[in-house]
Scaffold this active site. Structure first.
Site, PDB file in Angstrom:
ATOM      1  N   LYS A  78      13.387   9.447  43.354  1.00  0.00           N
ATOM      2  CA  LYS A  78      13.547  10.844  43.826  1.00  0.00           C
ATOM      3  C   LYS A  78      14.666  11.317  43.874  1.00  0.00           C
ATOM      4  CE  LYS A  78      11.566  13.460  47.890  1.00  0.00           C
ATOM      5  NZ  LYS A  78      10.941  13.396  49.204  1.00  0.00           N
ATOM      6  N   SER A 153       6.445  15.654  49.865  1.00  0.00           N
ATOM      7  CA  SER A 153       7.535  16.115  48.720  1.00  0.00           C
ATOM      8  C   SER A 153       7.752  15.199  47.746  1.00  0.00           C
ATOM      9  CB  SER A 153       8.853  16.453  49.564  1.00  0.00           C
ATOM     10  OG  SER A 153       9.377  15.425  49.969  1.00  0.00           O
ATOM     11  N   SER A 177       5.923  12.464  53.278  1.00  0.00           N
ATOM     12  CA  SER A 177       5.982  12.738  51.680  1.00  0.00           C
ATOM     13  C   SER A 177       5.937  11.771  50.924  1.00  0.00           C
ATOM     14  CB  SER A 177       7.489  13.302  51.782  1.00  0.00           C
ATOM     15  OG  SER A 177       7.357  14.865  52.037  1.00  0.00           O
TER      16      SER A 177
HETATM   17  N1  GLN Z   1       5.003  17.970  54.317  1.00  0.00           N
HETATM   18  C1  GLN Z   1       6.004  17.854  55.282  1.00  0.00           C
HETATM   19  C2  GLN Z   1       7.008  18.790  55.302  1.00  0.00           C
HETATM   20  O1  GLN Z   1       6.759  19.836  54.727  1.00  0.00           O
HETATM   21  C3  GLN Z   1       6.550  16.472  55.196  1.00  0.00           C
HETATM   22  C4  GLN Z   1       7.813  16.605  54.348  1.00  0.00           C
HETATM   23  C5  GLN Z   1       8.423  15.263  53.929  1.00  0.00           C
HETATM   24  O2  GLN Z   1       7.870  14.227  54.747  1.00  0.00           O
HETATM   25  N2  GLN Z   1       9.629  15.116  53.466  1.00  0.00           N
HETATM   26  O3  GLN Z   1       7.808  18.929  55.991  1.00  0.00           O
END
Ligand code: GLN
Length: 489
Positions: A78, A153, A177
């Site tokens: 990532k 994400s 995410s």
């Molecule tokens: N979807 C969540 C957010 O928007 C979690 C994001 C994540 O785990 N990085 O913050």
């Protein structure tokens, strides 16, 4: 020879037997990326020369008999992990030109284990999002249906592994995410205990929640990767000094007599019927494997999304204050005084969702609102954590759905942040409590993959991987692969 060998163990066997070289496996990944990534957009950067050089080094290690179980296996990171001498963008215009001066612990750990990184994957900007649509580099497509989101994400990592462009990838999970994109693309996604894996060199979003983990096809693969990523690192003050067990050694332990807690709050009206059915069927399968199922309750679960959307923005508003155009990253071209330079730099280089979070965070931390919002949220965070502890006094593992629906259409939720945030209603509690959790594929709804989530107590990664592996020995959901339109190789 295709990289789509079912797992790392088979790849390692083929490598050792001389049936394939790491150079061939890596070259095959690079070819698949070339062929499919203009459709999927799962990569931000690809490094063919570096990857092939690392593959050659791996081939030498294999030939000399010094290879480990991961040596020569290609993967992707990532684009939130610093890798020395290469661009690390975090999916943002702010770091579009940033070249990392050092390796993150995750990157160095997997490189030391012999894995070959082919590049960096697309992601929501600064890991803020659930659909990979907030990326400065454009949305990622779900290989199961190109009209749909792969989740976020870590959406680039998920799409790349699901499409067979690489056998595995790293991710980070602040509120879901890793697990949410794993669920939406039919993968195994592991978020370890907070502090299990060092955050050194991982760009910070919300420091009390962020944790690195893996996106793989199988739990057996995740066990091998976690072993190389986990462990104490004095460069991260929240990294736990707890020995790293051999996660592969316990994969075949029996589930006879293990107790599974199923929180009734996970099966509310928001859960799509096909997802509910697949998850219920999976829990039945666990009973056949000898586990005992018990209903449990997480009375404060409904508060987890509101609490998260105070705590995470508060921490991000502080973490992202370092991006001011002075030391690294983007700087505005327009001239003015210093304050003007800060403002323009940040206005021009952060996207809408990141700005929304920074503003929310600054607001909840401001004098006059701190007690009403931030302090209150921290108290409710403790209640959610206590609910989970109460469950673990009675059961070994908590199980339920990972997401309320299968993959949704790109564009569907972008204009409604609250709908987007509700995607994470089942995943956030584990982050708030710092607990390990895994999502594994458990069926399909509307021809799209469904994820089963398992949550454990602190440092129970071994048990989660054992439970996931036993299920994967009895089922083949994790072996199903999408056919990408345009023809998968
Ligand atoms: N979807 C969540 C957010 O928007 C979690 C994001 C994540 O785990 N990085 O913050």
């Amino acid at each position: 020879m295709s990289t789509l060998l079912p797992d790392f163990a088979e790849m390692a066997r083929a490598l050792r037997a001389g049936k394939v070289s790491s150079r061939e496996l890596t070259g095959d990944c690079l070819a698949r990326i070339k062929r499919h990534d203009s459709t999927l957009n799962s990569f931000i950067s690809v490094y063919p020369e570096q990857a092939l050089a690392a593959a050659d080094a791996a081939d030498k290690a294999i030939a000399s008999g010094s290879a480990g179980p991961l040596t020569g296996i290609p993967m992707a990171h990532k684009d939130i992990f610093c890798a020395e001498g290469t661009r690390t963008t975090v999916g943002s215009k702010m770091l579009d030109n940033f070249v990392a001066p050092y390796d993150s612990r995750v990157v160095s750990g997997l490189a030391a284990a012999g894995m070959v990184s082919v590049g960096k994957t697309n992601m929501d900007e600064f890991a803020m999002g659930s659909s990979n649509e907030t990326s400065y580099f454009g949305p990622v497509k779900n290989p199961w249906d190109l009209q749909r989101s792969p989740g976020g994400s870590s959406g680039g990592s998920a799409a790349a592994v699901a499409a067979g462009l690489v056998p595995a990838a790293t991710g980070t999970d602040t509120g879901g995410s890793i697990r949410q994109p794993a669920a939406l693309t039919g993968l195994t996604g592991l978020k370890p205990t907070y502090g299990r894996v060092s955050r050194y060199g991982m760009v910070a979003f919300a420091s009390s929640l962020d944790q690195a983990g893996t996106l793989t096809r199988s739990a057996a693969d995740a066990a091998l990767m976690l072993g190389a990523m986990a462990g104490f690192d004095e460069r991260d003050s929240t990294c736990a000094n707890v020995p790293v067990p051999d996660y592969s050694a316990t994969l075949n332990d029996s589930l006879q007599g293990k107790t599974i807690g199923v929180p009734k709050e996970f099966f509310d009206d928001g859960l799509e019927a096909g997802c509910a059915q697949a998850v219920q069927d999976a829990i039945k399968q666990y009973q056949e494997l000898g586990a005992v199922v018990k209903e449990v309750s997480l009375p404060n679960l409904a508060m987890s999304v509101p609490v998260y959307y105070i705590v995470a923005p508060a921490e991000c508003s502080s973490n992202l204050s370092r991006f001011d155009g002075v030391r690294f990253g983007y700087r505005t071209e327009s001239t003015g005084d210093l304050a003007d330079m800060y403002t323009r730099t940040r206005s021009e280089a952060f996207g809408a969702e990141v700005k929304r979070r920074i503003m929310t965070g600054a607001y909840v931390l401001s004098a006059g609102y701190y007690d009403a919002y931030y302090l209150q949220a921290q108290k409710v965070r403790q209640l959610i954590s206590d609910d989970l502890s109460h469950c673990f006094a009675e059961v070994d593992v908590i199980m339920g759905p990972t997401t309320p629906t299968p993959a949704f259409k790109l564009g569907e939720k972008m204009n409604d942040p609250v709908q987007m945030y509700l995607n994470d209603m089942y995943t956030i509690a584990a982050n708030l409590a710092g607990l390990p959790a895994i999502s594994i594929p458990c069926g399909f709804s509307q021809n799209l993959p469904v994820g089963l989530q398992l949550i454990g107590t602190q440092f129970a990664e071994g048990l989660l991987l054992n439970c996931a592996h036993q299920y994967q020995q009895a089922t083949d959901w994790h072996l199903r692969t999408p056919v990408i339109s345009g023809g998968a190789a």
